[in-house]
Design a protein around this motif. Structure first.
Motif, PDB file in Angstrom:
ATOM      1  N   ALA A   2       0.831  -1.202   0.000  1.00 26.70           N
ATOM      2  CA  ALA A   2       0.000   0.000   0.000  1.00 26.70           C
ATOM      3  C   ALA A   2       0.867   1.255   0.000  1.00 26.70           C
ATOM      4  O   ALA A   2       0.591   2.223  -0.723  1.00 26.70           O
ATOM      5  CB  ALA A   2      -0.931  -0.002   1.214  1.00 26.70           C
ATOM      6  N   SER A   3       1.929   1.245   0.798  1.00 27.30           N
ATOM      7  CA  SER A   3       2.840   2.387   0.823  1.00 27.30           C
ATOM      8  C   SER A   3       3.499   2.577  -0.540  1.00 27.30           C
ATOM      9  O   SER A   3       3.601   3.707  -1.048  1.00 27.30           O
ATOM     10  CB  SER A   3       3.911   2.175   1.896  1.00 27.30           C
ATOM     11  OG  SER A   3       4.873   3.204   1.854  1.00 27.30           O
ATOM     12  N   GLY A   4       3.927   1.476  -1.158  1.00 27.09           N
ATOM     13  CA  GLY A   4       4.543   1.572  -2.475  1.00 27.09           C
ATOM     14  C   GLY A   4       3.600   2.148  -3.508  1.00 27.09           C
ATOM     15  O   GLY A   4       4.005   2.936  -4.369  1.00 27.09           O
ATOM     16  N   ALA A   5       2.324   1.763  -3.422  1.00 25.45           N
ATOM     17  CA  ALA A   5       1.332   2.291  -4.370  1.00 25.45           C
ATOM     18  C   ALA A   5       1.175   3.800  -4.207  1.00 25.45           C
ATOM     19  O   ALA A   5       1.082   4.540  -5.199  1.00 25.45           O
ATOM     20  CB  ALA A   5      -0.005   1.592  -4.162  1.00 25.45           C
ATOM     21  N   LEU A   6       1.150   4.279  -2.958  1.00 29.96           N
ATOM     22  CA  LEU A   6       1.014   5.719  -2.718  1.00 29.96           C
ATOM     23  C   LEU A   6       2.230   6.484  -3.234  1.00 29.96           C
ATOM     24  O   LEU A   6       2.096   7.535  -3.870  1.00 29.96           O
ATOM     25  CB  LEU A   6       0.824   5.975  -1.218  1.00 29.96           C
ATOM     26  CG  LEU A   6      -0.496   5.533  -0.600  1.00 29.96           C
ATOM     27  CD1 LEU A   6      -0.482   5.785   0.910  1.00 29.96           C
ATOM     28  CD2 LEU A   6      -1.676   6.259  -1.236  1.00 29.96           C
ATOM     29  N   VAL A   7       3.419   5.952  -2.959  1.00 28.02           N
ATOM     30  CA  VAL A   7       4.645   6.628  -3.390  1.00 28.02           C
ATOM     31  C   VAL A   7       4.722   6.683  -4.913  1.00 28.02           C
ATOM     32  O   VAL A   7       5.069   7.720  -5.502  1.00 28.02           O
ATOM     33  CB  VAL A   7       5.889   5.921  -2.808  1.00 28.02           C
ATOM     34  CG1 VAL A   7       7.169   6.483  -3.425  1.00 28.02           C
ATOM     35  CG2 VAL A   7       5.925   6.092  -1.288  1.00 28.02           C
ATOM     36  N   GLN A   8       4.383   5.571  -5.581  1.00 32.08           N
ATOM     37  CA  GLN A   8       4.455   5.557  -7.039  1.00 32.08           C
ATOM     38  C   GLN A   8       3.413   6.477  -7.659  1.00 32.08           C
ATOM     39  O   GLN A   8       3.664   7.118  -8.686  1.00 32.08           O
ATOM     40  CB  GLN A   8       4.269   4.125  -7.565  1.00 32.08           C
ATOM     41  CG  GLN A   8       5.399   3.177  -7.206  1.00 32.08           C
ATOM     42  CD  GLN A   8       6.725   3.583  -7.840  1.00 32.08           C
ATOM     43  OE1 GLN A   8       6.806   4.516  -8.622  1.00 32.08           O
ATOM     44  NE2 GLN A   8       7.787   2.886  -7.472  1.00 32.08           N
ATOM     45  N   THR A   9       2.228   6.553  -7.060  1.00 33.62           N
ATOM     46  CA  THR A   9       1.195   7.464  -7.561  1.00 33.62           C
ATOM     47  C   THR A   9       1.685   8.905  -7.507  1.00 33.62           C
ATOM     48  O   THR A   9       1.553   9.671  -8.477  1.00 33.62           O
ATOM     49  CB  THR A   9      -0.100   7.325  -6.746  1.00 33.62           C
ATOM     50  OG1 THR A   9      -0.588   5.989  -6.841  1.00 33.62           O
ATOM     51  CG2 THR A   9      -1.176   8.272  -7.253  1.00 33.62           C
ATOM     52  N   ALA A  10       2.265   9.274  -6.365  1.00 31.97           N
ATOM     53  CA  ALA A  10       2.790  10.631  -6.226  1.00 31.97           C
ATOM     54  C   ALA A  10       3.959  10.873  -7.181  1.00 31.97           C
ATOM     55  O   ALA A  10       4.108  11.971  -7.733  1.00 31.97           O
ATOM     56  CB  ALA A  10       3.229  10.873  -4.782  1.00 31.97           C
ATOM     57  N   SER A  11       4.776   9.842  -7.400  1.00 29.55           N
ATOM     58  CA  SER A  11       5.932   9.985  -8.291  1.00 29.55           C
ATOM     59  C   SER A  11       5.494  10.232  -9.724  1.00 29.55           C
ATOM     60  O   SER A  11       6.073  11.072 -10.430  1.00 29.55           O
ATOM     61  CB  SER A  11       6.807   8.728  -8.218  1.00 29.55           C
ATOM     62  OG  SER A  11       7.334   8.557  -6.908  1.00 29.55           O
ATOM     63  N   ILE A  12       4.471   9.499 -10.170  1.00 29.18           N
ATOM     64  CA  ILE A  12       3.964   9.711 -11.523  1.00 29.18           C
ATOM     65  C   ILE A  12       3.413  11.131 -11.663  1.00 29.18           C
ATOM     66  O   ILE A  12       3.649  11.814 -12.664  1.00 29.18           O
ATOM     67  CB  ILE A  12       2.880   8.670 -11.867  1.00 29.18           C
ATOM     68  CG1 ILE A  12       3.520   7.284 -12.029  1.00 29.18           C
ATOM     69  CG2 ILE A  12       2.138   9.052 -13.143  1.00 29.18           C
ATOM     70  CD1 ILE A  12       2.523   6.172 -12.264  1.00 29.18           C
ATOM     71  N   GLY A  13       2.683  11.584 -10.644  1.00 28.26           N
ATOM     72  CA  GLY A  13       2.151  12.940 -10.671  1.00 28.26           C
ATOM     73  C   GLY A  13       3.245  13.981 -10.752  1.00 28.26           C
ATOM     74  O   GLY A  13       3.154  14.942 -11.534  1.00 28.26           O
ATOM     75  N   GLY A  14       4.302  13.812  -9.957  1.00 23.26           N
ATOM     76  CA  GLY A  14       5.406  14.767  -9.979  1.00 23.26           C
ATOM     77  C   GLY A  14       6.136  14.775 -11.305  1.00 23.26           C
ATOM     78  O   GLY A  14       6.485  15.846 -11.836  1.00 23.26           O
ATOM     79  N   ALA A  15       6.357  13.582 -11.863  1.00 24.42           N
ATOM     80  CA  ALA A  15       7.056  13.500 -13.146  1.00 24.42           C
ATOM     81  C   ALA A  15       6.239  14.134 -14.264  1.00 24.42           C
ATOM     82  O   ALA A  15       6.772  14.839 -15.125  1.00 24.42           O
ATOM     83  CB  ALA A  15       7.356  12.040 -13.476  1.00 24.42           C
ATOM     84  N   MET A  16       4.918  13.911 -14.251  1.00 26.28           N
ATOM     85  CA  MET A  16       4.060  14.473 -15.298  1.00 26.28           C
ATOM     86  C   MET A  16       3.943  15.988 -15.178  1.00 26.28           C
ATOM     87  O   MET A  16       3.788  16.698 -16.178  1.00 26.28           O
ATOM     88  CB  MET A  16       2.674  13.825 -15.230  1.00 26.28           C
ATOM     89  CG  MET A  16       2.673  12.354 -15.616  1.00 26.28           C
ATOM     90  SD  MET A  16       1.032  11.603 -15.503  1.00 26.28           S
ATOM     91  CE  MET A  16       0.161  12.500 -16.791  1.00 26.28           C
ATOM     92  N   ALA A  17       4.031  16.497 -13.931  1.00 28.12           N
ATOM     93  CA  ALA A  17       3.931  17.942 -13.738  1.00 28.12           C
ATOM     94  C   ALA A  17       5.227  18.663 -14.104  1.00 28.12           C
ATOM     95  O   ALA A  17       5.218  19.869 -14.375  1.00 28.12           O
ATOM     96  CB  ALA A  17       3.569  18.249 -12.285  1.00 28.12           C
ATOM     97  N   GLY A  18       6.344  17.919 -14.102  1.00 28.92           N
ATOM     98  CA  GLY A  18       7.635  18.552 -14.316  1.00 28.92           C
ATOM     99  C   GLY A  18       7.791  19.203 -15.678  1.00 28.92           C
ATOM    100  O   GLY A  18       8.261  20.339 -15.783  1.00 28.92           O
ATOM    101  N   ALA A  19       7.389  18.509 -16.752  1.00 26.74           N
ATOM    102  CA  ALA A  19       7.602  19.036 -18.107  1.00 26.74           C
ATOM    103  C   ALA A  19       6.852  20.341 -18.356  1.00 26.74           C
ATOM    104  O   ALA A  19       7.463  21.337 -18.794  1.00 26.74           O
ATOM    105  CB  ALA A  19       7.219  17.975 -19.143  1.00 26.74           C
ATOM    106  N   PRO A  20       5.536  20.412 -18.080  1.00 27.87           N
ATOM    107  CA  PRO A  20       4.855  21.695 -18.294  1.00 27.87           C
ATOM    108  C   PRO A  20       5.367  22.792 -17.375  1.00 27.87           C
ATOM    109  O   PRO A  20       5.389  23.968 -17.754  1.00 27.87           O
ATOM    110  CB  PRO A  20       3.380  21.378 -18.011  1.00 27.87           C
ATOM    111  CG  PRO A  20       3.373  20.101 -17.260  1.00 27.87           C
ATOM    112  CD  PRO A  20       4.581  19.351 -17.693  1.00 27.87           C
ATOM    113  N   ALA A  21       5.796  22.425 -16.166  1.00 27.36           N
ATOM    114  CA  ALA A  21       6.323  23.439 -15.249  1.00 27.36           C
ATOM    115  C   ALA A  21       7.612  24.040 -15.788  1.00 27.36           C
ATOM    116  O   ALA A  21       7.819  25.268 -15.723  1.00 27.36           O
ATOM    117  CB  ALA A  21       6.565  22.825 -13.865  1.00 27.36           C
TER     118      ALA A  21
END
Length: 380
Positions: free
Chosen positions: A320-339
């Protein structure tokens, strides 16, 4: 980790000729199984003997890696990487749950630190191997190296005498039942984990925008080129190893939650510092802070979960912890390019570093306010 990171880099370099969309698909294929499989993977770990499960999964990963070495179409490569990710989603919680049975509960914290050290060392060496074989035009060789590494791991696991067998003592489910999604319910109900894990996931995910911005920040803003960026990457990785060692000392006992929170804060401050730095040496100094913090965060997550979770539920809690961390990681990576496109590399690192540090600061305040030290669940 060495085989996996070498193979992944080689596949990224191979697929770049087919377009950035396939590279993105490859990244998602690696990460999303941790999210989609989180509940089921943890349930499997808590239902099957951990060492045997790890051996079976390692052999399965070797077979898939051999199949990848023969695949040529982008869609086949992405599909097989998704299958590798599905198996990795089982391997991570299984390894996390087995560690205390190998070391004994009293030495488990040091065990998690050593496991994190091994993974970090593999992550340092793997990209170098992957880049070398790719330049030589031998993507298939990297994939076969990965297959061999999984077979070596499976063979090594047969020498491990420890076993983690399914058990269900009264109250061993932490009061959340025996269902597939029990790990997520436990994270929500457990007083320490319901803040520590989401805050760790948020801080790490937000800071991950650094991965998108850093190449532009170093190669372009500081005009140090690929070599200067490589020095930054190497320094950061070495500092991660240093941060992990914070949990190998006896002085860490009773301070695990505080060290995890401090690591998250240092990670955010490191990203912020790189964004604010006026020159290359100052950016490297900030990278030291961020790298040490990243290592502390990576190692501390597993340590705190182990201390707060009943033995019978640890597989699901790790998953469950791994799922939360990976979800946040995908969000951060996707936000990086437009930022980066809007704010530039420096602005992106300042904004995301500040957000990560602010999130982590909440965890620091909570951890410092807690007067009782963490002890393994069921002990006093």
């Amino acid at each position: 980790m060495l085989g996996t990171t070498a193979a992944f880099l080689a596949m990224v370099l191979h697929l770049r000729h087919d377009g950035s969309g396939w590279v993105t698909a490859l990244l998602l294929a690696e990460l999303t199984p941790f999210i989609l499989m989180g509940a089921l993977a943890g349930w499997l770990v808590d239902r099957l003997e951990a060492r045997a499960l790890l051996i079976v999964v390692s052999i399965g990963q070797a077979i898939v890696s051999v199949a990848l070495s023969m695949a040529s179409s982008p869609i086949a490569i992405v599909a097989l990487v998704a299958l590798l990710g599905t198996q990795a989603a089982v391997e991570r919680p299984a390894a996390g749950a087995l560690v205390p049975h190998i070391t004994g509960e009293e030495h488990a914290t040091r065990g998690y630190a050593r496991l994190s050290t091994g993974r970090a060392l593999g992550s340092i060496g793997g990209p170098a191997i992957g880049g070398f074989v790719s330049v030589a035009g031998e993507t298939r060789a990297a994939l076969l190296i990965n297959a061999a590494s999984f077979l070596i791991l499976a063979l090594a696991l047969t020498t491990v005498g420890a076993r983690r067998r399914p058990s269900g003592p009264p109250g061993g489910d932490g009061g959340v039942g025996d269902s597939v999604e029990a790990g997520f319910r436990f994270l929500v109900r457990q007083p320490v984990l319901r803040l520590a894990i989401p805050l760790t996931a948020l801080a790490a995910g937000i800071a991950l925008a650094d991965n998108v911005a850093a190449p532009y920040r170093f190669a372009d803003d500081f005009a140090v080129g690929a070599v200067g960026f490589g020095v930054y990457e190497a320094l950061y990785s070495v500092c991660e190893l240093i941060g992990i060692q914070a949990f190998t000392s006896k002085l860490s006992r009773g301070r695990e939650e505080k060290l995890l929170a401090a690591g998250n804060l240092m990670l955010g401050l490191g990203v912020l510092g790189i964004g604010l730095a006026g020159n290359y040496p100052l950016a490297l100094a900030a990278a030291v802070i961020g790298g040490v913090g990243n290592g502390m965060s990576n190692a501390g997550e597993g340590v705190v979960i182990r201390l707060c979770t009943p033995e019978a539920l640890r597989g699901r809690a790790f998953a469950a912890s791994g799922a939360l961390v990976q979800t946040a990681s995908i969000g951060g990576a996707m936000a990086g390019a437009p930022a980066v496109a809007v704010f530039g590399a420096a602005g992106t690192m300042v904004i995301f570093g500040s957000l990560a540090a602010a999130v982590a600061a909440v965890g620091v305040v909570v951890a410092l306010s807690r007067t009782t030290a963490l002890v393994p669940e069921g002990k006093s």
